[in-house]
Enzyme design. Structure first.
Site, short mmCIF file in Angstrom:
data_model
loop_
_atom_site.label_atom_id
_atom_site.label_comp_id
_atom_site.label_asym_id
_atom_site.label_seq_id
_atom_site.Cartn_x
_atom_site.Cartn_y
_atom_site.Cartn_z
N SER A 273 0.65 -1.27 -0.06
CA SER A 273 0.21 -0.08 0.16
C SER A 273 0.58 1.25 -0.12
O SER A 273 1.84 1.28 -1.04
CB SER A 273 -0.88 -0.19 1.26
N HIS A 414 -7.83 -5.79 0.00
CA HIS A 414 -6.39 -4.79 0.35
C HIS A 414 -5.67 -5.35 1.50
O HIS A 414 -6.24 -5.23 2.49
CB HIS A 414 -7.01 -3.45 0.29
C1 GCU Z 1 -5.42 4.80 1.52
C2 GCU Z 1 -4.47 5.68 0.44
C3 GCU Z 1 -3.92 4.49 -0.34
C4 GCU Z 1 -2.94 3.93 0.52
C5 GCU Z 1 -3.85 3.14 1.44
C6 GCU Z 1 -2.99 2.33 2.33
O1 GCU Z 1 -6.32 3.86 1.03
O2 GCU Z 1 -5.74 6.26 -0.22
O3 GCU Z 1 -3.18 5.63 -1.59
O4 GCU Z 1 -2.13 3.15 -0.66
O5 GCU Z 1 -4.35 4.08 2.17
O6 GCU Z 1 -1.51 2.84 2.76
O7 GCU Z 1 -3.39 1.57 3.14
#
Ligand code: GCU
Length: 440
Positions: A273, A414
């Protein structure tokens, strides 16, 4: 310029709510609805990886290495992640704890503290290293973690982070201080015994040791150590938090390459992420990382910005104004004019193996956009004499692509799962484990 801290609070509220509504007022801005419809992806033309800014074509590997690669690195510094200040700032690593009988005798554990000798009040970095027992130097995966080293495994010997942590009642984090309550809480993302069983070590550091992930105008974390006299925040084109996290990873790498139990030519970098964005940027800048894995890195990571599918440049700069430099937001409404797109970030890793991983339900991170970055980085790998990406179409779920650039998508959300690690390790074995060294 809008208030960064206000945006931060809103971003936190939205993050806690778990999903983004389709249209949202954020930081006083009415943002367009999020697009999840492939047929509404705008037409775009990507910058050509193999054409220099002055129009010259790049036709040799040497030209890529000597001219185009440095040019693209500079473009990412200038327009996206920010430039790391040139001031030399030193980190000294000290071993503070170790055991040759860790994890029921299966592993060697080392805990190190990174300090800034010229800045006694500066943050300290805690680096946790587990290595499989071996009579030869071993390959290692390094990655930053989100909640503190003590959350990656229930091992009672892991030091609890002393740095700022986002309050989280479920993890027993109050007053921004971590406690025993979160020991092992993120273990599902770090299957340490499995990784060791495959013959690899694991090294990790808490990203908040480097720069706490909230917007305070860059007063905490490592940014101030680099200020010139009178400077109070990074200049417009200087680094934000992602740049700082990537710098911290490189300092941990400085230690790892000096550890006699670690094979310095087989250090793999993994990030999830926002830390996947960070891994790509660190891997792009520092060629000592032998292989890079980006997990669900999305916007500002592996996903193409010009697709504006899921999270967009405008949204990310509004929700997380401290992640990038202060030039990037100028492109919020004109991503087509950015001199870079994210396939160029992947290409900076060439010819080293790079694996881009998506999750089917993680549309916010734009799985197709992540695949397309891998695909469009391919010409550089080919120019450098490797096989690039072995497929032209986006593969189905759970298909392992055995080439120097690889892309993988699994069902689910995710996250980082034990199955994901199986894929990372298969990929690393393929590229870094010639048969002669498999016996380790
Ligand atoms: C949010 C953000 C993303 C990121 C994510 C994370 O969703 O919008 O860009 O990758 O957090 O780091 O969990």
């Amino acid at each position: 310029m809008h208030s960064r801290s206000h945006a931060k609070k809103l971003a936190v509220v939205l993050l806690l709510s778990g999903s983004f509504p389709s249209a949202v007022m954020l930081n006083g801005q009415d943002l367009p609805p999020v697009n999840y419809d492939e047929s509404r992806v705008p037409h775009y033309t990507l910058p050509d990886l193999l054409v220099m800014s002055d129009g010259r074509r790049v036709t040799t590997a040497e030209q890529w290495q000597k001219e185009r690669r440095p040019e693209i690195l500079k473009l990412f510094e200038k327009y996206v992640y920010g430039r790391t200040p040139s001031k030399p700032v030193r980190v000294e690593w000290t071993l503070v704890e170790s055991s040759d009988e860790a994890l029921q005798g299966k592993a060697i554990r080392k805990q190190l503290v990174g300090r800034f000798p010229e800045f006694p009040n500066a943050p300290e970095f805690d680096l946790l290293v587990y290595l499989p027992k071996s009579d030869r130097p071993v390959p290692v995966f390094i990655g930053l973690n989100f909640q503190g080293n003590h959350t990656i495994h229930p091992d009672p010997a892991i030091r609890v982070t002393r740095s700022w942590v986002r309050n989280n009642p479920q993890l027993g984090v109050t007053n921004n201080r971590a406690s025993e309550a979160s020991r092992g809480a993120m273990a599902s993302r770090w299957p340490v015994e499995y990784i060791l069983g495959r013959g690899y070590g694991v090294a990790t550091m808490y990203y908040g040791d480097i720069d706490p992930d909230y917007d305070d105008g860059f007063q905490n974390g490592i940014h101030p150590l680099f200020y010139e006299p009178g400077q109070t925040r990074p200049k417009e084109d200087e680094w934000g938090s992602i740049g700082a996290w990537a710098w911290g990873l490189q300092r941990a790498l400085d230690y790892l390459v000096s550890d006699p139990n670690v094979d310095p030519r087989r250090i793999c970098l993994m990030g999830h992420s926002r830390l996947g964005k960070t891994a790509l940027w660190a891997g792009a800048q520092d060629e000592r990382f032998a292989l890079v894995v980006s997990n669900n890195s999305g916007c500002g990571g592996a996903a193409l910005s010009r697709r504006e599918f899921g999270e967009t440049v405008k949204r990310i700069n509004t929700s997380f104004p401290h992640w990038f430099n202060d030039v990037f937001p100028a492109f919020n409404d004109r991503v087509n004019e950015l001199p870079v797109d994210q396939h160029m970030l992947v290409a900076l890793i060439a010819p080293r193996p790079v694996l881009i991983c998506s999750a089917e339900e993680d549309l916010w991170a734009d799985p197709r956009g992540e695949f397309l970055s891998a695909l469009h980085a391919d010409p550089v790998y080919r120019l450098l004499g490797t096989d690039g990406l072995a497929v032209r179409e986006m593969p189905g779920l759970k298909q392992f692509i055995a080439s120097r650039i690889s892309y993988h998508i699994r069902p689910g959300k995710h996250d980082v799962t034990p199955y994901d690690w199986q894929v990372y390790l298969d990929f690393a074995d393929l590229h870094l484990r010639p048969d002669s060294s498999r016996k380790e």
